[in-house]
Write a protein that holds these residues in place. Structure first.
Motif, short mmCIF file in Angstrom:
data_model
loop_
_atom_site.label_atom_id
_atom_site.label_comp_id
_atom_site.label_asym_id
_atom_site.label_seq_id
_atom_site.Cartn_x
_atom_site.Cartn_y
_atom_site.Cartn_z
N GLU A 2 0.83 -1.21 0.00
CA GLU A 2 0.00 0.00 0.00
C GLU A 2 0.86 1.25 0.00
OE1 GLU A 2 -3.61 1.87 -0.30
OE2 GLU A 2 -3.22 -0.30 -0.29
N LEU A 3 1.98 1.20 0.72
CA LEU A 3 2.89 2.33 0.77
C LEU A 3 3.53 2.57 -0.59
CD1 LEU A 3 4.32 4.45 2.55
CD2 LEU A 3 6.08 2.75 3.00
N LEU A 4 3.87 1.49 -1.27
CA LEU A 4 4.50 1.61 -2.58
C LEU A 4 3.56 2.22 -3.60
CD1 LEU A 4 6.93 1.01 -4.39
CD2 LEU A 4 6.00 -1.27 -4.78
N LYS A 5 2.27 1.91 -3.46
CA LYS A 5 1.28 2.43 -4.40
C LYS A 5 1.04 3.92 -4.21
CE LYS A 5 -1.27 -1.92 -4.97
NZ LYS A 5 -2.57 -2.61 -4.74
N ASN A 6 1.10 4.37 -2.96
CA ASN A 6 0.67 5.74 -2.65
C ASN A 6 1.81 6.73 -2.44
OD1 ASN A 6 -2.02 4.85 -2.70
ND2 ASN A 6 -1.94 4.25 -0.53
N ASP A 7 3.02 6.25 -2.20
CA ASP A 7 4.13 7.16 -1.87
C ASP A 7 4.91 7.54 -3.12
OD1 ASP A 7 6.68 8.23 -0.88
OD2 ASP A 7 5.91 7.62 1.08
N ILE A 8 4.82 8.80 -3.50
CA ILE A 8 5.49 9.29 -4.70
C ILE A 8 7.00 9.28 -4.53
CG2 ILE A 8 5.34 11.69 -3.91
CD1 ILE A 8 5.10 10.41 -7.55
N PHE A 9 7.50 9.50 -3.31
CA PHE A 9 8.95 9.52 -3.08
C PHE A 9 9.56 8.14 -3.30
CE2 PHE A 9 7.53 13.23 -0.68
CZ PHE A 9 8.42 14.19 -1.12
N LEU A 10 8.84 7.11 -2.87
CA LEU A 10 9.34 5.75 -3.05
C LEU A 10 9.34 5.37 -4.53
CD1 LEU A 10 10.39 3.71 -1.02
CD2 LEU A 10 8.15 2.62 -1.01
N LYS A 11 8.30 5.77 -5.23
CA LYS A 11 8.23 5.48 -6.66
C LYS A 11 9.36 6.18 -7.42
CE LYS A 11 3.21 4.78 -7.00
NZ LYS A 11 1.95 5.32 -7.57
N LEU A 12 9.58 7.44 -7.08
CA LEU A 12 10.65 8.19 -7.75
C LEU A 12 12.02 7.60 -7.44
CD1 LEU A 12 9.54 11.92 -7.30
CD2 LEU A 12 9.78 10.65 -9.45
N ALA A 13 12.21 7.15 -6.20
CA ALA A 13 13.49 6.55 -5.82
C ALA A 13 13.75 5.28 -6.63
CB ALA A 13 13.51 6.23 -4.33
N ILE A 14 12.73 4.45 -6.78
CA ILE A 14 12.88 3.22 -7.56
C ILE A 14 13.16 3.54 -9.02
CG2 ILE A 14 11.66 1.17 -8.39
CD1 ILE A 14 10.17 1.13 -5.70
N PHE A 15 12.47 4.55 -9.54
CA PHE A 15 12.69 4.97 -10.94
C PHE A 15 14.11 5.46 -11.14
CE2 PHE A 15 12.83 8.57 -13.90
CZ PHE A 15 12.52 7.91 -15.09
N LEU A 16 14.62 6.27 -10.22
CA LEU A 16 15.97 6.82 -10.35
C LEU A 16 17.03 5.74 -10.23
CD1 LEU A 16 15.61 10.14 -8.30
CD2 LEU A 16 15.72 9.88 -10.78
N ILE A 17 16.79 4.77 -9.36
CA ILE A 17 17.73 3.65 -9.23
C ILE A 17 17.80 2.86 -10.53
CG2 ILE A 17 18.10 1.41 -8.11
CD1 ILE A 17 16.88 2.72 -5.55
N THR A 18 16.63 2.60 -11.11
CA THR A 18 16.57 1.88 -12.38
C THR A 18 17.28 2.66 -13.49
OG1 THR A 18 14.43 0.94 -11.74
CG2 THR A 18 15.03 0.79 -14.07
N LEU A 19 17.02 3.97 -13.55
CA LEU A 19 17.66 4.82 -14.55
C LEU A 19 19.17 4.85 -14.38
CD1 LEU A 19 17.23 6.85 -16.88
CD2 LEU A 19 17.01 8.65 -15.16
N SER A 20 19.61 4.91 -13.13
CA SER A 20 21.04 4.92 -12.84
C SER A 20 21.73 3.65 -13.33
CB SER A 20 21.26 5.08 -11.33
OG SER A 20 22.62 4.97 -11.01
N ILE A 21 21.10 2.51 -13.08
CA ILE A 21 21.67 1.23 -13.50
C ILE A 21 21.69 1.13 -15.03
CG2 ILE A 21 21.27 -1.27 -13.49
CD1 ILE A 21 20.21 -0.93 -10.62
N ILE A 22 20.61 1.59 -15.68
CA ILE A 22 20.56 1.56 -17.15
C ILE A 22 21.68 2.40 -17.75
CG2 ILE A 22 19.21 2.30 -19.15
CD1 ILE A 22 16.70 1.49 -17.60
N CYS A 23 21.94 3.58 -17.17
CA CYS A 23 23.02 4.44 -17.66
C CYS A 23 24.37 3.75 -17.56
CB CYS A 23 23.04 5.75 -16.87
SG CYS A 23 21.67 6.86 -17.22
#
Length: 210
Positions: A2-23
């Motif tokens: 539920e926290l993962l669905k509603n927390d924008i900071f957690l979503k952004l953190a996961i997105f940035l980690i994924t982007l960092s690894i892709i780079c």
């Protein structure tokens, strides 16, 4: 969940980690591809390496030599771009993204504490930030961009010093530039008739039909 669905900071953190690894992976793949091409650099199909050869030939002829080939190669490699980012910039961007993801997790933890959430509800932030750091450093050590960059630089310098310079001393710049440009064009079937042969053929046909 539920926290993962509603927390924008957690979503952004996961997105940035994924982007960092892709780079990191993209930079590593590009370096590795260029390293493989330097094994036969005289016949390479890599556009970046062809540009390097052409620029070196022009610089060598215009200045009657290249005083510091290592500096020339450094400048060339620093200008290699993926989109709007240079390769060194892409690596720095990757590091900044992972640091920003940790910062977002910290902000998320702070907001959760202020809102009176239980300690167990803070675990996703810790897990994401720790996993992100672990993934980033693991991928970084596996890709080893710094080492790949040094290998690529060494291979290019070796080719320019021991092969290209010797050719430039013997062959004119125009011929070398022509060879590089012709190699850059897509392979096509060799025409059966040249211009002279076509003219002779047309004359024969005119004589035959007249």
């Amino acid at each position: 969940m539920e926290l993962l669905k509603n927390d924008i900071f957690l979503k952004l953190a996961i997105f940035l980690i994924t982007l960092s690894i892709i780079c990191q992976i993209v930079a590593g793949v590009l370096y590795q591809s260029m390293i493989q091409e330097t094994d036969n650099m005289s016949a390479t199909n890599n556009k970046l390496l062809k540009q390097c050869k052409l620029k070196f030939a022009n610089c060598y002829q215009l200045n009657s030599g290249v005083a510091n080939i290592s500096v020339f190669v450094d400048k060339f490699m620093n200008r290699i771009k993926i989109g709007i980012l240079t390769l060194p910039g892409l690596s720095n961007f990757s590091g900044q993204m992972i640091l920003l993801s940790v910062l977002l997790c910290g902000i998320g933890i702070y907001r959760s504490i202020v809102n009176g959430r239980h300690m167990i509800e803070l675990f996703p932030y810790y897990i994401v930030s720790l996993f992100g750091l672990y993934a980033y450093f693991s991928i970084s050590s596996f890709v080893d961009i710094k080492n790949k960059r040094e290998i690529l630089k060494t291979n290019i310098i070796d080719y320019l010093e021991n092969h290209m310079v010797n050719r430039l001393k013997v062959l004119p710049r125009e011929r070398i530039a022509k060879e590089i440009m012709e190699a850059e064009m897509p392979e096509q079937e060799t025409p059966k008739f040249g211009r002279k042969e076509k003219q002779e053929l047309e004359q024969l046909l005119q004589e035959f039909l007249s």
